[in-house]
Design a protein around this motif. Structure first.
Motif, mmCIF file in Angstrom:
data_model
loop_
_atom_site.group_PDB
_atom_site.id
_atom_site.type_symbol
_atom_site.label_atom_id
_atom_site.label_comp_id
_atom_site.label_asym_id
_atom_site.label_seq_id
_atom_site.Cartn_x
_atom_site.Cartn_y
_atom_site.Cartn_z
ATOM 1 N N SER A 1 -9.377 -0.660 44.830
ATOM 2 C CA SER A 1 -10.150 -1.687 44.144
ATOM 3 C C SER A 1 -10.155 -1.467 42.637
ATOM 4 O O SER A 1 -9.452 -0.602 42.100
ATOM 5 N N LEU A 2 -10.949 -2.278 41.982
ATOM 6 C CA LEU A 2 -11.161 -2.249 40.538
ATOM 7 C C LEU A 2 -12.543 -2.849 40.330
ATOM 8 O O LEU A 2 -12.945 -3.747 41.086
ATOM 9 N N PRO A 3 -13.318 -2.365 39.343
ATOM 10 C CA PRO A 3 -14.675 -2.909 39.172
ATOM 11 C C PRO A 3 -14.712 -4.301 38.547
ATOM 12 O O PRO A 3 -15.126 -4.512 37.413
ATOM 13 N N LEU B 1 -8.378 3.625 42.234
ATOM 14 C CA LEU B 1 -8.289 2.606 41.190
ATOM 15 C C LEU B 1 -6.956 1.874 41.266
ATOM 16 O O LEU B 1 -5.885 2.486 41.227
ATOM 17 N N ILE B 2 -7.028 0.549 41.383
ATOM 18 C CA ILE B 2 -5.843 -0.304 41.342
ATOM 19 C C ILE B 2 -5.852 -1.004 39.986
ATOM 20 O O ILE B 2 -6.620 -1.925 39.749
ATOM 21 N N SER B 3 -5.005 -0.536 39.099
ATOM 22 C CA SER B 3 -5.036 -1.006 37.718
ATOM 23 C C SER B 3 -4.260 -2.300 37.537
ATOM 24 O O SER B 3 -3.072 -2.382 37.898
ATOM 25 N N PHE B 4 -4.939 -3.312 36.974
ATOM 26 C CA PHE B 4 -4.245 -4.552 36.634
ATOM 27 C C PHE B 4 -3.317 -4.344 35.450
ATOM 28 O O PHE B 4 -2.313 -5.037 35.303
ATOM 29 N N GLY B 5 -3.644 -3.373 34.590
ATOM 30 C CA GLY B 5 -2.840 -3.137 33.399
ATOM 31 C C GLY B 5 -1.420 -2.727 33.715
ATOM 32 O O GLY B 5 -0.493 -3.018 32.947
ATOM 33 N N THR B 6 -1.248 -2.056 34.852
ATOM 34 C CA THR B 6 0.091 -1.642 35.268
ATOM 35 C C THR B 6 0.552 -2.411 36.514
ATOM 36 O O THR B 6 1.521 -2.018 37.166
ATOM 37 N N ASN B 7 -0.157 -3.502 36.812
ATOM 38 C CA ASN B 7 0.202 -4.370 37.945
ATOM 39 C C ASN B 7 0.278 -3.619 39.270
ATOM 40 O O ASN B 7 1.141 -3.894 40.120
ATOM 41 N N ASP B 8 -0.651 -2.659 39.436
ATOM 42 C CA ASP B 8 -0.686 -1.912 40.697
ATOM 43 C C ASP B 8 -0.820 -2.838 41.903
ATOM 44 O O ASP B 8 -0.283 -2.561 42.982
ATOM 45 N N GLN B 9 -1.561 -3.932 41.704
ATOM 46 C CA GLN B 9 -1.825 -4.840 42.836
ATOM 47 C C GLN B 9 -0.572 -5.579 43.295
ATOM 48 O O GLN B 9 -0.579 -6.185 44.373
ATOM 49 N N LYS B 10 0.475 -5.525 42.500
ATOM 50 C CA LYS B 10 1.741 -6.166 42.876
ATOM 51 C C LYS B 10 2.773 -5.157 43.378
ATOM 52 O O LYS B 10 3.905 -5.534 43.721
ATOM 53 N N SER B 11 2.408 -3.895 43.410
ATOM 54 C CA SER B 11 3.349 -2.862 43.828
ATOM 55 C C SER B 11 3.656 -2.990 45.320
ATOM 56 O O SER B 11 2.826 -3.486 46.101
ATOM 57 N N PRO B 12 4.824 -2.553 45.750
ATOM 58 C CA PRO B 12 5.165 -2.628 47.180
ATOM 59 C C PRO B 12 4.150 -1.896 48.056
ATOM 60 O O PRO B 12 3.848 -2.348 49.170
ATOM 61 N N GLU B 13 3.634 -0.769 47.552
ATOM 62 C CA GLU B 13 2.683 0.002 48.350
ATOM 63 C C GLU B 13 1.389 -0.777 48.568
ATOM 64 O O GLU B 13 0.862 -0.821 49.688
ATOM 65 N N PHE B 14 0.894 -1.422 47.507
ATOM 66 C CA PHE B 14 -0.347 -2.169 47.675
ATOM 67 C C PHE B 14 -0.107 -3.420 48.513
ATOM 68 O O PHE B 14 -0.906 -3.749 49.405
ATOM 69 N N ASN C 1 -2.121 -5.462 51.449
ATOM 70 C CA ASN C 1 -2.555 -6.835 51.197
ATOM 71 C C ASN C 1 -1.375 -7.646 50.688
ATOM 72 O O ASN C 1 -1.034 -7.570 49.503
ATOM 73 N N PRO C 2 -0.749 -8.430 51.536
ATOM 74 C CA PRO C 2 0.418 -9.210 51.115
ATOM 75 C C PRO C 2 0.105 -10.227 50.041
ATOM 76 O O PRO C 2 1.028 -10.736 49.390
ATOM 77 N N ASN C 3 -1.180 -10.514 49.830
ATOM 78 C CA ASN C 3 -1.569 -11.462 48.783
ATOM 79 C C ASN C 3 -1.669 -10.800 47.416
ATOM 80 O O ASN C 3 -1.839 -11.475 46.410
ATOM 81 N N GLY C 4 -1.585 -9.487 47.353
ATOM 82 C CA GLY C 4 -1.567 -8.789 46.074
ATOM 83 C C GLY C 4 -2.839 -8.925 45.272
ATOM 84 O O GLY C 4 -2.790 -9.114 44.051
ATOM 85 N N ARG C 5 -3.985 -8.836 45.939
ATOM 86 C CA ARG C 5 -5.276 -8.941 45.256
ATOM 87 C C ARG C 5 -6.204 -7.835 45.752
ATOM 88 O O ARG C 5 -6.173 -7.445 46.918
ATOM 89 N N ILE C 6 -7.054 -7.348 44.846
ATOM 90 C CA ILE C 6 -8.065 -6.381 45.275
ATOM 91 C C ILE C 6 -9.301 -7.143 45.728
ATOM 92 O O ILE C 6 -9.479 -8.307 45.356
ATOM 93 N N PRO C 7 -10.127 -6.528 46.581
ATOM 94 C CA PRO C 7 -10.063 -5.181 47.122
ATOM 95 C C PRO C 7 -9.368 -5.169 48.474
ATOM 96 O O PRO C 7 -9.138 -6.203 49.087
ATOM 97 N N ALA C 8 -9.078 -3.961 48.945
ATOM 98 C CA ALA C 8 -8.582 -3.751 50.300
ATOM 99 C C ALA C 8 -9.102 -2.400 50.767
ATOM 100 O O ALA C 8 -9.465 -1.550 49.943
ATOM 101 N N ILE C 9 -9.166 -2.224 52.064
ATOM 102 C CA ILE C 9 -9.646 -0.953 52.605
ATOM 103 C C ILE C 9 -8.788 -0.512 53.780
ATOM 104 O O ILE C 9 -8.084 -1.324 54.393
ATOM 105 N N ILE C 10 -8.852 0.771 54.070
ATOM 106 C CA ILE C 10 -8.418 1.318 55.351
ATOM 107 C C ILE C 10 -9.623 2.049 55.935
ATOM 108 O O ILE C 10 -10.208 2.914 55.276
ATOM 109 N N ASP C 11 -9.993 1.668 57.136
ATOM 110 C CA ASP C 11 -11.037 2.391 57.847
ATOM 111 C C ASP C 11 -10.372 3.230 58.926
ATOM 112 O O ASP C 11 -9.803 2.681 59.876
#
Length: 235
Positions: free
Chosen positions: A25-27, A49-62, A66-76
């Motif tokens: 996520s990100l605050p 922390l998923i940083s928008f400044g480095t486009n973490d939310q668009k990374s293959p891992e994220f 979340n295929p939509n590339g938006r925060i937040p996401a969780i693993i329980d």
């Protein structure tokens, strides 16, 4: 110990403690909904922390979570039937956590659906409209300097939605009355954000919505909110 290796996101953001909920996520108004809920529910979690400044939310891992590339996401790691589950969309996560713990949601069916409608009110109205207002008011003001229509459209719709909340809060401490729920957590960070983050309080005439302002102040002052509004910590 839970095995989270099936989730590619954990390769870029490894879990220090894979037995607790992993929060990516990100605050932002959307992001802090989940950190606040987790704090309110007393669930142990590990923020990443998923940083928008480095486009973490668009990374293959994220995007693998979340295929939509938006925060937040969780693993329980302790999901249904004791198996790990990954979830995205803040509204879905709020409902999941509330049902997992039995907290922040009424136990009776009618109350549960009443809360759900207000969560969806935020997801379909407050979030998108407030976000568009903030975009044109703060971030794209130079691009619409000769066309007031976009800002005025979303300003007016934001004020209308604030009016809906103002009416709902008449005679109520919280959206559901005396019970603080995920409906409050879904919406108050966005209402707070249009003033604190976007600086649009005067343009939106927030002073004309005193019940909403008092409600936001009460919600933001809760100990869980004080912590959750700053999780994950920015670099």
């Amino acid at each position: 110990m839970a095995d989270l290796s099936a989730f590619p996101i954990t390769k870029r953001w490894p879990a220090s403690d894979p037995t607790v909920i992993q929060l990516y996520s990100l605050p932002t108004p959307n992001g802090v909904k989940i950190s606040i809920a987790l704090e309110e529910m007393g669930l142990p979690y590990e923020p990443h922390l998923i940083s928008f400044g480095t486009n973490d939310q668009k990374s293959p891992e994220f995007v693998s979570l979340n295929p939509n590339g938006r925060i937040p996401a969780i693993i329980d790691p302790n999901g249904p039937d004791g198996k790990p589950i990954g979830l995205f969309e803040s509204g879905a996560i709020l409902v999941y956590l509330a049902e997992k713990t039995g907290k922040l949601i009424p136990t009776d069916a009618a109350g549960r659906y009443e809360v759900m409608q207000w969560v969806f009110f935020q997801m379909g109205g407050i979030g998108p409209m407030f976000g568009q207002f903030g975009h044109f008011f703060k971030f794209a003001a130079d691009k619409v300097a000769n066309n007031s229509y976009p800002m005025e459209r979303y300003r007016d719709e934001t004020k209308r939605l604030l009016g809906v909340l103002e009416e709902r809060l008449k005679g109520r401490q919280w959206i559901m009355g005396d019970q603080y729920t995920i409906a409050d957590i879904a919406s108050f960070p966005w209402v707070r954000g249009v003033d604190v983050f976007y600086g649009g309080g005067d343009v939106l005439e927030l002073a004309k919505f005193p019940l909403v302002k008092d409600w936001v102040a009460r919600a933001a002052a809760r100990p869980a909110s004080v912590i959750g509004l700053n999780v994950p910590k920015r670099d």
